[in-house]
Design a protein around this motif. Sequence first.
Motif, PDB file in Angstrom:
ATOM      1  N   VAL A 237       0.867  -1.181   0.000  1.00 59.96           N
ATOM      2  CA  VAL A 237       0.000   0.000   0.000  1.00 59.96           C
ATOM      3  C   VAL A 237       0.900   1.226   0.000  1.00 59.96           C
ATOM      4  N   THR A 238       0.743   2.082  -1.002  1.00 59.38           N
ATOM      5  CA  THR A 238       1.608   3.247  -1.125  1.00 59.38           C
ATOM      6  C   THR A 238       0.976   4.487  -0.506  1.00 59.38           C
ATOM      7  N   GLY A 239       1.819   5.446  -0.174  1.00 63.68           N
ATOM      8  CA  GLY A 239       1.367   6.719   0.385  1.00 63.68           C
ATOM      9  C   GLY A 239       2.533   7.688   0.378  1.00 63.68           C
ATOM     10  N   THR A 240       2.353   8.830   1.007  1.00 63.28           N
ATOM     11  CA  THR A 240       3.434   9.815   1.064  1.00 63.28           C
ATOM     12  C   THR A 240       3.578  10.370   2.472  1.00 63.28           C
ATOM     13  N   ILE A 241       4.813  10.708   2.809  1.00 61.40           N
ATOM     14  CA  ILE A 241       5.134  11.414   4.043  1.00 61.40           C
ATOM     15  C   ILE A 241       6.088  12.537   3.662  1.00 61.40           C
ATOM     16  N   ARG A 242       5.676  13.776   3.934  1.00 57.02           N
ATOM     17  CA  ARG A 242       6.448  14.969   3.560  1.00 57.02           C
ATOM     18  C   ARG A 242       6.810  14.958   2.073  1.00 57.02           C
ATOM     19  N   GLY A 243       5.874  14.517   1.252  1.00 52.64           N
ATOM     20  CA  GLY A 243       6.088  14.521  -0.179  1.00 52.64           C
ATOM     21  C   GLY A 243       6.915  13.371  -0.704  1.00 52.64           C
ATOM     22  N   ARG A 244       7.381  12.479   0.198  1.00 54.81           N
ATOM     23  CA  ARG A 244       8.192  11.338  -0.216  1.00 54.81           C
ATOM     24  C   ARG A 244       7.312  10.104  -0.363  1.00 54.81           C
ATOM     25  N   LEU A 245       7.554   9.330  -1.415  1.00 52.69           N
ATOM     26  CA  LEU A 245       6.777   8.135  -1.688  1.00 52.69           C
ATOM     27  C   LEU A 245       7.159   7.027  -0.711  1.00 52.69           C
ATOM     28  N   MET A 246       6.146   6.392  -0.117  1.00 54.44           N
ATOM     29  CA  MET A 246       6.355   5.356   0.894  1.00 54.44           C
ATOM     30  C   MET A 246       5.576   4.106   0.520  1.00 54.44           C
ATOM     31  N   VAL A 247       5.968   2.974   1.135  1.00 51.48           N
ATOM     32  CA  VAL A 247       5.268   1.709   0.950  1.00 51.48           C
ATOM     33  C   VAL A 247       5.064   1.055   2.307  1.00 51.48           C
ATOM     34  N   ALA A 248       3.845   0.562   2.556  1.00 51.26           N
ATOM     35  CA  ALA A 248       3.567  -0.267   3.730  1.00 51.26           C
ATOM     36  C   ALA A 248       3.225  -1.650   3.216  1.00 51.26           C
ATOM     37  N   GLY A 249       3.695  -2.679   3.901  1.00 50.56           N
ATOM     38  CA  GLY A 249       3.454  -4.021   3.394  1.00 50.56           C
ATOM     39  C   GLY A 249       3.400  -5.081   4.468  1.00 50.56           C
ATOM     40  N   VAL A 250       2.640  -6.139   4.187  1.00 48.34           N
ATOM     41  CA  VAL A 250       2.568  -7.306   5.059  1.00 48.34           C
ATOM     42  C   VAL A 250       3.577  -8.316   4.552  1.00 48.34           C
ATOM     43  N   VAL A 251       4.450  -8.768   5.442  1.00 48.35           N
ATOM     44  CA  VAL A 251       5.480  -9.731   5.076  1.00 48.35           C
ATOM     45  C   VAL A 251       5.001 -11.141   5.404  1.00 48.35           C
ATOM     46  N   GLY A 252       5.024 -12.009   4.394  1.00 43.89           N
ATOM     47  CA  GLY A 252       4.617 -13.399   4.598  1.00 43.89           C
ATOM     48  C   GLY A 252       3.177 -13.512   5.066  1.00 43.89           C
ATOM     49  N   GLU A 253       2.902 -14.515   5.868  1.00 46.15           N
ATOM     50  CA  GLU A 253       1.570 -14.713   6.448  1.00 46.15           C
ATOM     51  C   GLU A 253       1.474 -13.939   7.752  1.00 46.15           C
ATOM     52  N   TRP A 254       1.541 -12.626   7.647  1.00 47.43           N
ATOM     53  CA  TRP A 254       1.462 -11.733   8.800  1.00 47.43           C
ATOM     54  C   TRP A 254       2.627 -11.960   9.768  1.00 47.43           C
ATOM     55  N   GLU A 255       3.796 -12.279   9.206  1.00 49.18           N
ATOM     56  CA  GLU A 255       4.970 -12.406  10.060  1.00 49.18           C
ATOM     57  C   GLU A 255       5.375 -11.038  10.603  1.00 49.18           C
ATOM     58  N   SER A 256       5.199 -10.025   9.776  1.00 51.11           N
ATOM     59  CA  SER A 256       5.475  -8.651  10.210  1.00 51.11           C
ATOM     60  C   SER A 256       4.804  -7.676   9.253  1.00 51.11           C
ATOM     61  N   VAL A 257       4.706  -6.434   9.690  1.00 50.11           N
ATOM     62  CA  VAL A 257       4.188  -5.348   8.863  1.00 50.11           C
ATOM     63  C   VAL A 257       5.237  -4.238   8.905  1.00 50.11           C
ATOM     64  N   LYS A 258       5.699  -3.809   7.727  1.00 46.75           N
ATOM     65  CA  LYS A 258       6.814  -2.875   7.689  1.00 46.75           C
ATOM     66  C   LYS A 258       6.512  -1.649   6.842  1.00 46.75           C
ATOM     67  N   LEU A 259       7.354  -0.617   7.035  1.00 47.31           N
ATOM     68  CA  LEU A 259       7.287   0.602   6.239  1.00 47.31           C
ATOM     69  C   LEU A 259       8.608   0.793   5.507  1.00 47.31           C
ATOM     70  N   TRP A 260       8.511   1.207   4.250  1.00 44.89           N
ATOM     71  CA  TRP A 260       9.697   1.502   3.451  1.00 44.89           C
ATOM     72  C   TRP A 260       9.556   2.880   2.806  1.00 44.89           C
ATOM     73  N   GLU A 261      10.677   3.530   2.588  1.00 41.80           N
ATOM     74  CA  GLU A 261      10.699   4.767   1.798  1.00 41.80           C
ATOM     75  C   GLU A 261      11.284   4.454   0.431  1.00 41.80           C
TER      76      GLU A 261
END
Length: 373
Positions: A237-261
Amino acid sequence: MAVEEKREEAPIHGDILEAIFSHVPLVDLVPASHVSRAWKRAVSTSLRHVNPAKPWLTVHTQSARAPHVTNVFAYDPRSRAWFEIHARCASPALTTALRSAHSTLLYAISPREFTFSADPLRLTWHHARPPRVWRTDPVVGMVGAVVVVAGGACEFEDDPLAVEAYNTESRAWVRCESMPEILKGSTASTWLSVAVAGDKMHVTEKNSGVTYTFETNTMTWRGPYDLRPDQSVMQCVTGTIRGRLMVAGVVGEWESVKLWEVKGELGLGLGYWCEEIGAVPKEMVVKLMGEGVGSIEVNWIGDFVYIQKRTEPEEMVVCEVGSDGRCAWGSVRNVAVNDATRIGRMVFCGSNVGLQDLNRAFMKNCRFVEKVM
């Protein structure tokens, strides 16, 4: 005869007032700023230097049987307080489903009208003619003065990938280049994530991370780009923070949920990559997952990221991304959830809300009723 001494109340010094006001909800700072010039200065200084205003999350609930029946709730992370907003102008008399786009634009589309609002408290709405192509669940993005409506066309339309752009200044629709053919099977907003950064609208297929960029300068598409950080990420799921493109994602079968820039620039030939900035704490992932796996809903509002499970919206994980890129995690209960809203629609949106916005709301006889969490 006793002589009564006239006693003057000791003034509260500015720095003490500023500290006091830092603990007062933004809604209550509006009347406080009208007490005196000294109080007005103290409120202003407190908001600038002690406890600044933070963007609000708004939750709009809509009856499934009567679309015109809506309720609005707002969460202020600065004071960690929920309010129910009572205002006649909070939403128009709707006949179709209320929806949100890239967490900041609220809209409704029908064969008769296209209605939308980017106002912080949704007190003003823009009413326009509907797009030429009839759509049920398009992806929508507001890029500057242009609102882009893409895909989601009805089955009887010739082009399910049709794209139209509405200029809020000229109040005219323009037909644009259609969406890329590869997105034909997933043109509805259910399968796509939208993020707006600068003069570009990024559309991402949630399962694969395949992304295309619509440029409003040329009204054309560029891509594809792969925004899935790695093969273990199942939802993007994409979005922005301070104009920067970001990605949020579920890793595996809900092993973790992370944020990337997303670093680098898409489409400039300079290369791009996803850099991890944070992960939801394990105990919060367990709470977020609830009774089983499912898709997540992510709302990007200012420096805040709200993550929740679509089927269990009672609890939201909240992340505040600092200017240094560090993540501060927490959770908040969604007070808008009850038996009635479970069978209706619940739409999330948000915006920066300041004293001027609240002053305008009070002038329109809006009431903010605090809700106990």
